[in-house]
Scaffold this motif. Sequence first.
Motif, PDB file in Angstrom:
ATOM      1  N   GLY A  96       0.847  -1.249   0.066  1.00 50.33           N
ATOM      2  CA  GLY A  96       0.050  -0.201   0.108  1.00 50.33           C
ATOM      3  C   GLY A  96       0.853   1.217   0.145  1.00 50.33           C
ATOM      4  O   GLY A  96       0.587   2.169  -0.676  1.00 50.33           O
ATOM      5  N   HIS A  97       2.134   1.154   0.808  1.00 55.24           N
ATOM      6  CA  HIS A  97       2.742   2.473   0.683  1.00 55.24           C
ATOM      7  C   HIS A  97       3.733   2.726  -0.397  1.00 55.24           C
ATOM      8  O   HIS A  97       3.953   4.017  -0.686  1.00 55.24           O
ATOM      9  N   GLN A  98       3.348   2.016  -1.347  1.00 56.71           N
ATOM     10  CA  GLN A  98       4.069   2.247  -2.864  1.00 56.71           C
ATOM     11  C   GLN A  98       2.828   2.534  -3.721  1.00 56.71           C
ATOM     12  O   GLN A  98       3.479   2.956  -4.789  1.00 56.71           O
ATOM     13  N   LEU A  99       1.905   2.836  -3.123  1.00 55.80           N
ATOM     14  CA  LEU A  99       0.731   3.493  -4.047  1.00 55.80           C
ATOM     15  C   LEU A  99       0.288   4.942  -3.472  1.00 55.80           C
ATOM     16  O   LEU A  99       0.273   5.270  -2.416  1.00 55.80           O
ATOM     17  N   GLN A 100      -0.074   5.854  -4.399  1.00 55.44           N
ATOM     18  CA  GLN A 100      -0.492   7.264  -4.034  1.00 55.44           C
ATOM     19  C   GLN A 100      -1.644   7.179  -3.201  1.00 55.44           C
ATOM     20  O   GLN A 100      -1.546   7.987  -2.269  1.00 55.44           O
ATOM     21  N   CYS A 101      -2.527   6.297  -3.252  1.00 55.36           N
ATOM     22  CA  CYS A 101      -3.727   6.474  -2.531  1.00 55.36           C
ATOM     23  C   CYS A 101      -3.497   6.298  -0.951  1.00 55.36           C
ATOM     24  O   CYS A 101      -4.006   6.742  -0.140  1.00 55.36           O
ATOM     25  N   TRP A 102      -2.343   5.568  -0.619  1.00 57.77           N
ATOM     26  CA  TRP A 102      -2.152   5.271   0.762  1.00 57.77           C
ATOM     27  C   TRP A 102      -1.561   6.453   1.605  1.00 57.77           C
ATOM     28  O   TRP A 102      -1.937   7.063   2.497  1.00 57.77           O
ATOM     29  N   GLN A 103      -0.847   7.424   0.678  1.00 60.94           N
ATOM     30  CA  GLN A 103      -0.345   8.689   1.083  1.00 60.94           C
ATOM     31  C   GLN A 103      -1.457   9.684   1.337  1.00 60.94           C
ATOM     32  O   GLN A 103      -1.437  10.492   1.997  1.00 60.94           O
ATOM     33  N   LYS A 116      -6.208  -1.314  -8.102  1.00 61.34           N
ATOM     34  CA  LYS A 116      -5.018  -2.119  -8.031  1.00 61.34           C
ATOM     35  C   LYS A 116      -4.810  -2.470  -6.774  1.00 61.34           C
ATOM     36  O   LYS A 116      -4.457  -3.585  -6.355  1.00 61.34           O
ATOM     37  N   PHE A 117      -5.237  -1.659  -5.776  1.00 58.38           N
ATOM     38  CA  PHE A 117      -4.943  -2.029  -4.217  1.00 58.38           C
ATOM     39  C   PHE A 117      -5.959  -3.062  -3.920  1.00 58.38           C
ATOM     40  O   PHE A 117      -5.504  -3.962  -3.191  1.00 58.38           O
ATOM     41  N   ARG A 118      -7.303  -2.737  -4.229  1.00 55.50           N
ATOM     42  CA  ARG A 118      -8.010  -4.088  -3.990  1.00 55.50           C
ATOM     43  C   ARG A 118      -7.478  -5.117  -4.524  1.00 55.50           C
ATOM     44  O   ARG A 118      -7.993  -6.245  -3.901  1.00 55.50           O
ATOM     45  N   LYS A 119      -7.112  -5.354  -5.941  1.00 58.54           N
ATOM     46  CA  LYS A 119      -6.845  -6.661  -6.179  1.00 58.54           C
ATOM     47  C   LYS A 119      -5.658  -7.234  -5.379  1.00 58.54           C
ATOM     48  O   LYS A 119      -5.427  -8.336  -5.336  1.00 58.54           O
ATOM     49  N   MET A 120      -4.651  -6.345  -5.015  1.00 57.25           N
ATOM     50  CA  MET A 120      -3.588  -6.762  -4.469  1.00 57.25           C
ATOM     51  C   MET A 120      -3.997  -7.263  -3.024  1.00 57.25           C
ATOM     52  O   MET A 120      -3.398  -8.321  -2.726  1.00 57.25           O
ATOM     53  N   GLU A 121      -4.797  -6.668  -2.239  1.00 57.71           N
ATOM     54  CA  GLU A 121      -5.291  -6.941  -0.987  1.00 57.71           C
ATOM     55  C   GLU A 121      -5.945  -8.506  -1.007  1.00 57.71           C
ATOM     56  O   GLU A 121      -6.074  -8.996  -0.136  1.00 57.71           O
ATOM     57  N   ALA A 122      -6.741  -8.724  -2.252  1.00 63.70           N
ATOM     58  CA  ALA A 122      -7.332  -9.844  -2.394  1.00 63.70           C
ATOM     59  C   ALA A 122      -6.744 -11.104  -3.025  1.00 63.70           C
ATOM     60  O   ALA A 122      -7.524 -11.761  -3.331  1.00 63.70           O
ATOM     61  N   ASP A 123      -5.675 -10.674  -3.320  1.00 66.29           N
ATOM     62  CA  ASP A 123      -4.987 -11.856  -4.250  1.00 66.29           C
ATOM     63  C   ASP A 123      -4.773 -13.084  -3.477  1.00 66.29           C
ATOM     64  O   ASP A 123      -3.957 -12.966  -2.453  1.00 66.29           O
TER      65      ASP A 123
END
Length: 217
Positions: A96-103, A116-123
């Motif tokens: 998450g820290h590598q994505l702008q949304c986290w900031q 993208k985050f939702r896909k990563m979190e649910a992978d």
Amino acid sequence: MRLFLYFTLCLIINFSVNAEQFSSFSSAKKHLIKTLPDDSKSLYCGCDIKRQGKKLVPDPNGCGYIPRNAMTCSGKENVRAKRIEWEHIVPAWEFGHQLQCWQNGGRKNCRKVSEKFRKMEADINNLAPAIGEINADRSNFRYGMVTSHSPKYGACPIKIDFKQRVFEPPIYARKRIADAYFYMQQTYGLKISDKQRQLFEAWQRLEVAQVNDRKAL
């Protein structure tokens, strides 16, 4: 480098077989609970996993797991020590820290605005069953080797340096962890430090060496 590329190719082929996509972490967990094989064991402690209705619980009798904290600070039973949770091998905090949304608002914001985050979190390739207390104590600590250690979880062979925020997994879990990191790197562009990459490559080589030794017997 050639060995790294070989491992990367193998894990892409391996993981692609189970590349079912889920729209949310909660839907992924529901799927995993329903489809978990009966002979599955918890990632870090190697405990058998039993079903209690719709829940999964660890069986500490065979693995010797003893909670570090049987009770919470408020004096209540530590229920996380008695349940199986789905551990993100690559923590949501890390990718998450590598994505702008986290900031712009952390995990809650990423779930809201980033597909993208939702896909990563649910992978599901990055999810593994773990005892809740171990999942909580691991937090977002990096994987590594811990030099000093006193047993904190009975016979569960993990080491945690809470001060340095380092978590050392047991030998039998290391290839699974390394594979998940390289899968996330290949699939989503996860950035991995050189130090971590070298560690994970070593864990994969160790597994190959152990397989070859068993074949030679």
